[in-house]
Write a protein that holds these residues in place. Sequence first.
Motif, PDB file in Angstrom:
ATOM      1  N   GLU B  45       1.054  -1.373  -0.280  1.00 61.27           N
ATOM      2  CA  GLU B  45      -0.358   0.253   0.132  1.00 61.27           C
ATOM      3  C   GLU B  45       0.407   1.473  -0.494  1.00 61.27           C
ATOM      4  N   ARG B  46       1.551   1.150  -0.431  1.00 56.61           N
ATOM      5  CA  ARG B  46       3.207   2.074  -0.399  1.00 56.61           C
ATOM      6  C   ARG B  46       2.231   3.231  -1.244  1.00 56.61           C
ATOM      7  N   VAL B  47       2.500   4.556  -0.681  1.00 55.68           N
ATOM      8  CA  VAL B  47       2.451   5.513  -1.376  1.00 55.68           C
ATOM      9  C   VAL B  47       4.146   6.103  -2.793  1.00 55.68           C
ATOM     10  N   ALA B  48       3.910   6.725  -3.308  1.00 57.51           N
ATOM     11  CA  ALA B  48       4.479   7.105  -4.334  1.00 57.51           C
ATOM     12  C   ALA B  48       4.627   8.613  -4.468  1.00 57.51           C
ATOM     13  N   LEU B  49       6.040   9.303  -4.540  1.00 57.42           N
ATOM     14  CA  LEU B  49       5.462  11.389  -4.309  1.00 57.42           C
ATOM     15  C   LEU B  49       7.344  11.238  -5.222  1.00 57.42           C
ATOM     16  N   ARG B  50       6.047  11.977  -6.346  1.00 58.11           N
ATOM     17  CA  ARG B  50       7.443  12.562  -7.701  1.00 58.11           C
ATOM     18  C   ARG B  50       7.638  13.990  -6.792  1.00 58.11           C
ATOM     19  N   PHE B  51       9.139  13.729  -6.959  1.00 54.85           N
ATOM     20  CA  PHE B  51       9.919  15.024  -6.104  1.00 54.85           C
ATOM     21  C   PHE B  51      10.754  15.868  -6.642  1.00 54.85           C
ATOM     22  N   LEU B  52      10.180  16.769  -7.189  1.00 51.93           N
ATOM     23  CA  LEU B  52      11.534  17.208  -8.389  1.00 51.93           C
ATOM     24  C   LEU B  52      12.559  18.461  -7.129  1.00 51.93           C
ATOM     25  N   ILE B  78       6.133   5.950   2.882  1.00 50.00           N
ATOM     26  CA  ILE B  78       5.837   6.329   2.012  1.00 50.00           C
ATOM     27  C   ILE B  78       7.556   7.071   0.416  1.00 50.00           C
ATOM     28  N   GLY B  79       6.933   6.592  -0.681  1.00 48.84           N
ATOM     29  CA  GLY B  79       8.007   6.260  -1.572  1.00 48.84           C
ATOM     30  C   GLY B  79       8.498   7.153  -1.902  1.00 48.84           C
ATOM     31  N   ILE B  80       9.965   7.736  -2.177  1.00 48.14           N
ATOM     32  CA  ILE B  80       9.694   9.390  -3.245  1.00 48.14           C
ATOM     33  C   ILE B  80      10.467   8.748  -4.229  1.00 48.14           C
ATOM     34  N   ILE B  81      10.248   9.458  -5.171  1.00 54.34           N
ATOM     35  CA  ILE B  81      10.697   9.036  -6.715  1.00 54.34           C
ATOM     36  C   ILE B  81      11.654  10.521  -6.830  1.00 54.34           C
ATOM     37  N   PHE B  82      12.932  10.599  -6.705  1.00 50.69           N
ATOM     38  CA  PHE B  82      13.223  12.148  -7.078  1.00 50.69           C
ATOM     39  C   PHE B  82      13.888  12.028  -7.827  1.00 50.69           C
ATOM     40  N   GLU B  83      12.957  13.182  -8.413  1.00 48.42           N
ATOM     41  CA  GLU B  83      13.894  13.434  -9.729  1.00 48.42           C
ATOM     42  C   GLU B  83      14.885  15.043 -10.212  1.00 48.42           C
ATOM     43  N   PRO B  84      16.076  14.947 -10.248  1.00 49.08           N
ATOM     44  CA  PRO B  84      16.413  15.757  -9.556  1.00 49.08           C
ATOM     45  C   PRO B  84      16.326  16.823 -11.125  1.00 49.08           C
ATOM     46  N   VAL B  85      16.304  18.355 -11.178  1.00 53.71           N
ATOM     47  CA  VAL B  85      16.140  19.289 -12.568  1.00 53.71           C
ATOM     48  C   VAL B  85      17.027  20.208 -12.617  1.00 53.71           C
ATOM     49  N   ALA B  86      18.141  19.595 -13.828  1.00 54.30           N
ATOM     50  CA  ALA B  86      19.284  20.182 -13.963  1.00 54.30           C
ATOM     51  C   ALA B  86      18.801  21.936 -14.440  1.00 54.30           C
ATOM     52  N   ASP B  87      19.552  22.424 -14.537  1.00 64.63           N
ATOM     53  CA  ASP B  87      19.350  23.870 -14.609  1.00 64.63           C
ATOM     54  C   ASP B  87      17.723  24.408 -14.555  1.00 64.63           C
ATOM     55  N   PHE B  88      17.590  24.562 -13.215  1.00 71.97           N
ATOM     56  CA  PHE B  88      16.950  24.508 -12.566  1.00 71.97           C
ATOM     57  C   PHE B  88      15.548  25.961 -12.723  1.00 71.97           C
ATOM     58  N   ASP B  89      16.585  26.815 -12.927  1.00 69.45           N
ATOM     59  CA  ASP B  89      15.906  28.499 -13.244  1.00 69.45           C
ATOM     60  C   ASP B  89      14.866  27.706 -14.555  1.00 69.45           C
ATOM     61  N   ARG B  90      15.532  27.807 -14.970  1.00 67.39           N
ATOM     62  CA  ARG B  90      14.939  27.957 -16.658  1.00 67.39           C
ATOM     63  C   ARG B  90      13.926  26.436 -17.238  1.00 67.39           C
ATOM     64  N   GLY B 102       4.843  17.545 -10.733  1.00 69.83           N
ATOM     65  CA  GLY B 102       4.831  16.347  -9.437  1.00 69.83           C
ATOM     66  C   GLY B 102       4.457  16.048  -8.143  1.00 69.83           C
ATOM     67  N   ASP B 103       4.632  15.698  -7.186  1.00 73.26           N
ATOM     68  CA  ASP B 103       3.870  16.090  -5.844  1.00 73.26           C
ATOM     69  C   ASP B 103       4.637  17.532  -5.428  1.00 73.26           C
ATOM     70  N   ILE B 104       5.956  17.345  -4.500  1.00 77.63           N
ATOM     71  CA  ILE B 104       6.384  18.021  -4.321  1.00 77.63           C
ATOM     72  C   ILE B 104       7.041  19.090  -5.301  1.00 77.63           C
ATOM     73  N   MET B 105       7.538  20.300  -5.835  1.00 74.99           N
ATOM     74  CA  MET B 105       8.775  20.916  -5.919  1.00 74.99           C
ATOM     75  C   MET B 105       9.134  22.128  -5.214  1.00 74.99           C
ATOM     76  N   LEU B 106      10.050  22.238  -6.142  1.00 78.02           N
ATOM     77  CA  LEU B 106      11.198  23.566  -5.586  1.00 78.02           C
ATOM     78  C   LEU B 106      11.247  24.387  -5.764  1.00 78.02           C
ATOM     79  N   PHE B 107      11.025  25.959  -5.483  1.00 75.07           N
ATOM     80  CA  PHE B 107      10.752  27.383  -6.589  1.00 75.07           C
ATOM     81  C   PHE B 107      12.044  27.733  -5.421  1.00 75.07           C
ATOM     82  N   PHE B 108      13.057  28.971  -6.030  1.00 74.75           N
ATOM     83  CA  PHE B 108      12.807  29.774  -5.041  1.00 74.75           C
ATOM     84  C   PHE B 108      11.924  31.087  -5.125  1.00 74.75           C
TER      85      PHE B 108
END
Lengths: 304, 450
Positions: B45-52, B78-90, B102-108
Amino acid sequence: MQSPRTFASNISWAKLRPHIVGWAFISPWLVSFSFLMVYPFIASFVLSFTRYQLIGEAEFIGFENIQRMLFGDERVADALQVTFTYVLLTVPAGTAISVFVAILLNQKVRGIPFFRTSFYIPSVIGGVGLALLWTTILSANGPVNAALGWVGIEGPNWLFDTSWALPSLALKALATAGAAMLIILAALQGVPQHLYEAVDLDGGGEWAKFWHVTLPQISPAIFYNVIVTTIGVMQSFVEAFIMTNGGPGTATLFYGLYLYRQAFEFYRMGYASALAWMIFLIILALTFVNFRIARFWVYYEGEE
Amino acid sequence: MTSKTSRRDFLKVSGGLVAGAAVAGCVAPVAPTAGDMADSGPSSERVALRFLNKWGSGVRRELMNGFLDTWAEERPDIGIIFEPVADFDRRMPILVAAGEWGDIMLFFDLQLSAFHEIAADLTPYFEASGTPFPGQEGSELIRIPDHVGYEPGKVKAVPFQLNIVMSGINKSLFEEAGVPMPWEHDHNGDKWWDWNDYREAACAISDLGEDIIGSNFSFGNIEQDGLVNWSVANGGQLIDVENKKGSWNTPEFIEGQKFAVDMICQDGCMLNVDDYQGQGQALGIYPWAAGVQGIASRGDLYWVNRSEHDLTQVAWVRSPNTGESAGLGSMHFHIVTTQSQHPAEAFEFMMYLANFENQKNIGLAGTAEPVNAGVWQDADYQATWGGPEAVEARLDALDNFIFTPQLPGVLEWFGEIKILWGEVLRCEASVEDQVVIVDQKTDEILGAHA
């Protein structure tokens, strides 16, 4: 009038098959062209009449973007001025250099393949890599200024001086004229020898050969280069993006860079689409003018 | 023995293969799915989260791997699918436009101001977990900017990393010029430098030789590194947020700018903007500068560590009028996107990344500043700062850093103001004239984005 039955019987599989096979072979290109070119082309036209900031719905705003672009955004004029200046700095000089180098490389001297390769290699290197390389070359502490220093000249701050930044980018562009050179070299090698012999018989010298034979014969290749280079330079982006980021001030703010900023830094997709259409129309007009002028200087065999 | 294949058969077979591959390509997932995650874990029953997130290389990737490993042990459900985003700003905006949230995103912070509509309201999760809002009493997290990450009664983001700007000084050059260290100045009981002390030191050190720069902090980029700090410390405002209007044409703002610009254009004790950009980094100018500034970090990429000279950080110099310092800071946040089917789990993971232990590891690695208030008081972390003066300076900077105004259009505003103010920093326009133009442009841009 044919009945449906008669019509169907006339369209046999044997007749249809070549068409189907033909369409099947062309379909990969057709599909990608439709989705990657035609669709964005139409979409950008529609978007240019909207306010769209990447998320949410695009809001129709009529001619507001166009009005702003033409009358309310002085950076558009700055960007166009920079771009046209860059075209003037690079296209005529680049064409002259490529013709000159091609003529040199068309000589029968030892080691010519080496020189041809050497001149062409910069064109093979990717745009970003080359831009980074030139950033180093032209840096305040770089090899160009070091060389100038040996002869007692204090080199300028090439990329970060408002007077020198754009000429520096043009210098980089001129040093990579290998692709144009190759086309002209191919044209030179196609010039019939008997035309030169005719000049010899008429008592003409080398200059007469160049002016009356070589130049007319390679003029279609030169024209092709002028067209392609003008279009390419009008869309310049990488140099400014990598080397100067449009600065200092707006000294190297190419139109393409300004468009990119509006789209992907300020997220104004509608306005960026309007900007894209304007540069498209400008390039179209320039190309049209080039074709009209070509009548007076480009020579095609078989024409009157 | 060889068998001949006709061209027609060859085309049939290869056509079939291509079509099959195309169909398979359309059907096959491009990223690990919840099913994939379930295979590797004990619970069905594991949950998987996309994490950018952008922490995809170097020290940051190592840190992130550590966080993820520990999480996997503690929360196998709670599984985490980590997706590193190169050239993040663009790329992040492009992913947003493409619906790849995704489920979780990073922003400045400024990106978030543009994309806050895709951020889910986290208020119910803060309340359900009994966690105070960031920066409020009892919260272990430092304050976050108004208007986007936090609105009265509503939180839409959890902070992850902080970058604050500090001044630094080259102690060797101070000694050589016979200038007292900032903390040794006699200020009648006030231990901090003010502008006048700063200018005096910078000009005295400039006099040491042609290759020595008194101060290099004249970045053209006013976003977080620039001269606006002088004016903000003096009581000026970057933007009149309340009225969404320009606010540079005020005596406080002008006085701060004039002081800084005079150091460039009159005193010659500070590099002008083009010389800084053209020569500063190329010459490795930091070690030769008396007063420098940069993002306050201690990682290998940053100037304090990179220098072989005896550098230390000090807080922003204070306005003699207000006695205040100010440094613009920037913050990165995680958000739970409105697309997420598992916002509660995503919230839990984001809070885990901001906890004391993880944030302390970030702080010790020196790759960013922690957003966990407890870490700032931690002795191990403070021990990396390089001395009691630096500790005091950093805590002062934490208290006084300000966020850039979180308004739609601020990203464009920064781009435009950088161009307009560049003319002042090149000594081509006066401060008094240009603030009028800046304010007009500010009104125009903010109006267009309203």
